[in-house]
Design a protein around this motif. Structure first.
Motif, PDB file in Angstrom:
ATOM      1  N   ARG A  68     -18.429 -18.609   4.945  1.00 11.11           N
ATOM      2  CA  ARG A  68     -17.778 -17.377   4.478  1.00 11.11           C
ATOM      3  C   ARG A  68     -17.478 -16.414   5.629  1.00 11.11           C
ATOM      4  O   ARG A  68     -16.437 -15.770   5.654  1.00 11.11           O
ATOM      5  N   VAL A  69     -18.416 -16.297   6.578  1.00 14.30           N
ATOM      6  CA  VAL A  69     -18.301 -15.306   7.648  1.00 14.30           C
ATOM      7  C   VAL A  69     -17.226 -15.677   8.675  1.00 14.30           C
ATOM      8  O   VAL A  69     -16.469 -14.811   9.112  1.00 14.30           O
ATOM      9  N   LEU A  70     -17.149 -16.939   9.059  1.00 15.26           N
ATOM     10  CA  LEU A  70     -16.241 -17.334  10.148  1.00 15.26           C
ATOM     11  C   LEU A  70     -14.790 -16.896   9.947  1.00 15.26           C
ATOM     12  O   LEU A  70     -14.207 -16.296  10.851  1.00 15.26           O
ATOM     13  N   PRO A  71     -14.179 -17.154   8.788  1.00 12.86           N
ATOM     14  CA  PRO A  71     -12.772 -16.758   8.665  1.00 12.86           C
ATOM     15  C   PRO A  71     -12.550 -15.250   8.546  1.00 12.86           C
ATOM     16  O   PRO A  71     -11.458 -14.768   8.831  1.00 12.86           O
ATOM     17  N   GLU A  72     -13.568 -14.492   8.132  1.00 16.44           N
ATOM     18  CA  GLU A  72     -13.362 -13.063   7.902  1.00 16.44           C
ATOM     19  C   GLU A  72     -13.716 -12.185   9.102  1.00 16.44           C
ATOM     20  O   GLU A  72     -13.300 -11.042   9.159  1.00 16.44           O
ATOM     21  N   HIS A  73     -14.474 -12.708  10.068  1.00 17.49           N
ATOM     22  CA  HIS A  73     -14.893 -11.889  11.215  1.00 17.49           C
ATOM     23  C   HIS A  73     -14.058 -12.253  12.438  1.00 17.49           C
ATOM     24  O   HIS A  73     -14.021 -13.401  12.848  1.00 17.49           O
ATOM     25  N   THR A  74     -13.414 -11.257  13.023  1.00 20.70           N
ATOM     26  CA  THR A  74     -12.522 -11.527  14.147  1.00 20.70           C
ATOM     27  C   THR A  74     -13.049 -10.960  15.469  1.00 20.70           C
ATOM     28  O   THR A  74     -12.315 -10.885  16.443  1.00 20.70           O
ATOM     29  N   GLY A  75     -14.317 -10.583  15.503  1.00 18.85           N
ATOM     30  CA  GLY A  75     -14.895 -10.013  16.720  1.00 18.85           C
ATOM     31  C   GLY A  75     -15.872 -10.961  17.378  1.00 18.85           C
ATOM     32  O   GLY A  75     -15.635 -12.157  17.481  1.00 18.85           O
ATOM     33  N   VAL A  76     -16.992 -10.393  17.831  1.00 18.06           N
ATOM     34  CA  VAL A  76     -18.065 -11.155  18.466  1.00 18.06           C
ATOM     35  C   VAL A  76     -19.140 -11.393  17.412  1.00 18.06           C
ATOM     36  O   VAL A  76     -19.562 -10.470  16.726  1.00 18.06           O
ATOM     37  N   LEU A  77     -19.587 -12.643  17.308  1.00 16.98           N
ATOM     38  CA  LEU A  77     -20.598 -13.024  16.326  1.00 16.98           C
ATOM     39  C   LEU A  77     -21.813 -13.587  17.043  1.00 16.98           C
ATOM     40  O   LEU A  77     -21.691 -14.527  17.838  1.00 16.98           O
ATOM     41  N   ALA A  78     -22.995 -13.005  16.792  1.00 22.71           N
ATOM     42  CA  ALA A  78     -24.249 -13.522  17.330  1.00 22.71           C
ATOM     43  C   ALA A  78     -24.941 -14.301  16.223  1.00 22.71           C
ATOM     44  O   ALA A  78     -25.266 -13.740  15.175  1.00 22.71           O
ATOM     45  N   LEU A  79     -25.127 -15.605  16.443  1.00 22.61           N
ATOM     46  CA  LEU A  79     -25.790 -16.436  15.437  1.00 22.61           C
ATOM     47  C   LEU A  79     -27.302 -16.310  15.546  1.00 22.61           C
ATOM     48  O   LEU A  79     -27.822 -15.944  16.597  1.00 22.61           O
ATOM     49  N   GLY A  80     -27.991 -16.661  14.470  1.00 24.34           N
ATOM     50  CA  GLY A  80     -29.445 -16.726  14.502  1.00 24.34           C
ATOM     51  C   GLY A  80     -29.867 -17.851  15.436  1.00 24.34           C
ATOM     52  O   GLY A  80     -29.102 -18.804  15.656  1.00 24.34           O
ATOM     53  N   GLY A  81     -31.074 -17.755  15.963  1.00 23.15           N
ATOM     54  CA  GLY A  81     -31.550 -18.748  16.924  1.00 23.15           C
ATOM     55  C   GLY A  81     -31.471 -20.179  16.434  1.00 23.15           C
ATOM     56  O   GLY A  81     -31.134 -21.096  17.193  1.00 23.15           O
ATOM     57  N   GLY A  82     -31.766 -20.399  15.158  1.00 25.92           N
ATOM     58  CA  GLY A  82     -31.759 -21.758  14.628  1.00 25.92           C
ATOM     59  C   GLY A  82     -30.463 -22.174  13.958  1.00 25.92           C
ATOM     60  O   GLY A  82     -30.289 -23.339  13.604  1.00 25.92           O
ATOM     61  N   THR A  83     -29.544 -21.248  13.780  1.00 25.50           N
ATOM     62  CA  THR A  83     -28.317 -21.537  13.033  1.00 25.50           C
ATOM     63  C   THR A  83     -27.553 -22.755  13.561  1.00 25.50           C
ATOM     64  O   THR A  83     -27.133 -23.600  12.768  1.00 25.50           O
ATOM     65  N   PRO A  84     -27.372 -22.910  14.885  1.00 27.14           N
ATOM     66  CA  PRO A  84     -26.616 -24.064  15.366  1.00 27.14           C
ATOM     67  C   PRO A  84     -27.273 -25.419  15.052  1.00 27.14           C
ATOM     68  O   PRO A  84     -26.613 -26.453  15.108  1.00 27.14           O
ATOM     69  N   THR A  85     -28.581 -25.399  14.716  1.00 32.50           N
ATOM     70  CA  THR A  85     -29.283 -26.652  14.418  1.00 32.50           C
ATOM     71  C   THR A  85     -29.146 -27.067  12.956  1.00 32.50           C
ATOM     72  O   THR A  85     -29.553 -28.162  12.591  1.00 32.50           O
TER      73      THR A  85
END
Length: 175
Positions: A68-85
């Motif tokens: 949901r967040v990726l298409p709506e946010h057009t700035g800088v996004l900091a993911l949670g530490g474990g999110t990429p896993t």
């Protein structure tokens, strides 16, 4: 394609939020902290969410929220530490410019407030962080277009290096 101009990944305490805010300010775009999104949507801190939902369900929630967040946010996004896993997340990140903020274990251990903020590090923060870094570093490296070291460096200096990766990335895309 719509979405963030930059996504920051790295372990808790690597400087994603601090550096992300600086970079967003320099670029004149909004900053967004993904953990804050999860907290707002789910009504509790991410650490509590992991305990309540269990790791597997928590990662499903992370992925669903990121979709949901990726298409709506057009700035800088900091993911949670474990999110990429989380399963499926590396594929979601592929179209975007991702920078891994790499930090050494000793630097993380000196970060004031890191352990109270992440109670799952107890009772042995050193052992937990060492294991976490060993498990996640290959994932962070795999999803990232660039790696910027943060240990012992001022946030402004790290932000400059992150901004330079955007310039390099744009040159490669144009060429």
């Amino acid at each position: 394609m719509r979405g963030p101009v930059l996504i920051l990944v790295g372990p808790p305490g690597s400087g994603k939020s601090t550096v992300g805010r600086l970079v967003a300010e320099r670029l004149g775009v909004p900053f967004r902290d993904f953990d804050a999104d999860l907290q707002r949507e789910q009504g509790m801190e991410t650490g509590e969410l992991v305990v309540q939902l269990g790791r597997e369900r928590f990662q499903e929630v992370e992925r669903e929220t990121l979709v949901r967040v990726l298409p709506e946010h057009t700035g800088v996004l900091a993911l949670g530490g474990g999110t990429p896993t989380a399963p499926g997340v590396p594929e979601l990140l592929e179209p975007f410019h991702v920078v891994f903020l790499d930090v050494e274990l000793e630097h993380l251990l000196r970060r004031e407030g890191l352990v109270p903020l992440h109670p799952w590090l107890l009772p042995n923060p050193r052992a937990h962080l060492r294991k976490l870094l060993a498990e996640r570093r290959p994932v962070y490296t795999a999803v990232a277009d660039a790696v910027v070291p943060t240990s012992g460096r001022a946030p402004e200096e790290v932000a400059e290096d992150v901004l330079a990766t955007l310039t390099t990335s744009n040159e490669h895309q144009a060429g």
